[in-house]
Design an enzyme around this catalytic site. Structure first.
Site, PDB file in Angstrom:
ATOM      1  N   CYS A  48      -0.334 -12.285  -2.406  1.00  0.00           N
ATOM      2  CA  CYS A  48      -0.258 -11.353  -1.281  1.00  0.00           C
ATOM      3  C   CYS A  48      -1.503 -10.476  -1.253  1.00  0.00           C
ATOM      4  O   CYS A  48      -1.844  -9.849  -2.250  1.00  0.00           O
ATOM      5  CB  CYS A  48       0.995 -10.490  -1.401  1.00  0.00           C
ATOM      6  SG  CYS A  48       1.192  -9.352  -0.008  1.00  0.00           S
ATOM      7  N   CYS A  50      -1.862  -7.856   0.873  1.00  0.00           N
ATOM      8  CA  CYS A  50      -1.615  -6.559   1.520  1.00  0.00           C
ATOM      9  C   CYS A  50      -2.115  -5.414   0.634  1.00  0.00           C
ATOM     10  O   CYS A  50      -2.327  -5.586  -0.556  1.00  0.00           O
ATOM     11  CB  CYS A  50      -0.135  -6.390   1.868  1.00  0.00           C
ATOM     12  SG  CYS A  50       0.902  -5.766   0.544  1.00  0.00           S
ATOM     13  N   CYS A  53       1.003  -3.850  -2.228  1.00  0.00           N
ATOM     14  CA  CYS A  53       1.501  -4.500  -3.444  1.00  0.00           C
ATOM     15  C   CYS A  53       0.623  -4.155  -4.647  1.00  0.00           C
ATOM     16  O   CYS A  53      -0.600  -4.005  -4.524  1.00  0.00           O
ATOM     17  CB  CYS A  53       1.530  -6.019  -3.276  1.00  0.00           C
ATOM     18  SG  CYS A  53       2.853  -6.611  -2.206  1.00  0.00           S
TER      19      CYS A  53
END
Length: 188
Positions: A48, A50, A53
């Site tokens: 991920c 993003c 996180c």
């Protein structure tokens, strides 16, 4: 030179063990670590990009998946946990001492992913959890300061280790979200 995507995937994807049924997540504290027991394998495990996180030092991506909420239990040193940002949809519970995110929980009962907790399988004491199956929010690494002109190299490296890069979630999870939105809109 290879980009440090994440320590658990940089040299390729290590497949999980058949029958893995969970274990204990442990934060990075040397003394009195937070421990969370998970009674399930990880589903939809993915890299991920993003900005919310938790990522190991130097990594561009996190590796995160979901488990049923009722299979997650804080078993040691829960007093060290705090929610990173209470305004976020995913309430990320992190160790106040080392900063590691132990689990993320969605409290909004009308959210499509309510009932699932987000975990970082690399924190399991036990080996064998499900391997990542795709990369999500790839372009979001730019928001963390990654140079936009390096994105084609990132996507090529992700593909070279056997993951499909997406700038959202994979099609299966996007279908779940769209189906949930449709059902919410047409509930009456």
């Amino acid at each position: 030179m290879a980009i440090l995507l994440h320590p658990t995937i940089n040299d390729g994807i290590k497949q999980g063990a058949e029958g893995f049924s969970g274990g204990t997540l442990v934060c990075r504290c040397a003394d009195n670590p937070v421990k969370v027991t998970v009674g399930s394998n990880v589903m939809h495990n993915h890299a991920c990009g993003c900005t919310k996180c938790w990522k190991p030092e130097g990594a561009v991506f996190s590796v995160v998946g979901v488990v049923p909420r009722d299979k997650v239990r804080v078993t040691e040193n829960g007093n060290k946990l705090a929610i990173v940002d209470p305004a976020m949809t995913i309430q990320r519970h992190a160790c106040k001492a080392c900063g590691v995110h132990m689990y993320g929980r969605i409290e909004n009962e009308s959210h499509a992913f309510h009932g699932l907790d987000f975990i970082h399988a690399e924190l399991f004491e036990e080996a064998g959890s499900a391997a990542p199956g795709f990369a999500a929010f790839v372009s979001s690494i730019i928001e963390s300061g990654f140079a936009p002109e390096g994105m084609s190299k990132v996507r090529a490296q992700i593909e070279s280790i056997g993951l499909q890069p997406y700038d959202c979630l994979n099609p299966t999870l996007m279908d779940v979200l769209a189906t949930h939105a449709y059902k919410q809109a047409h509930a009456n």
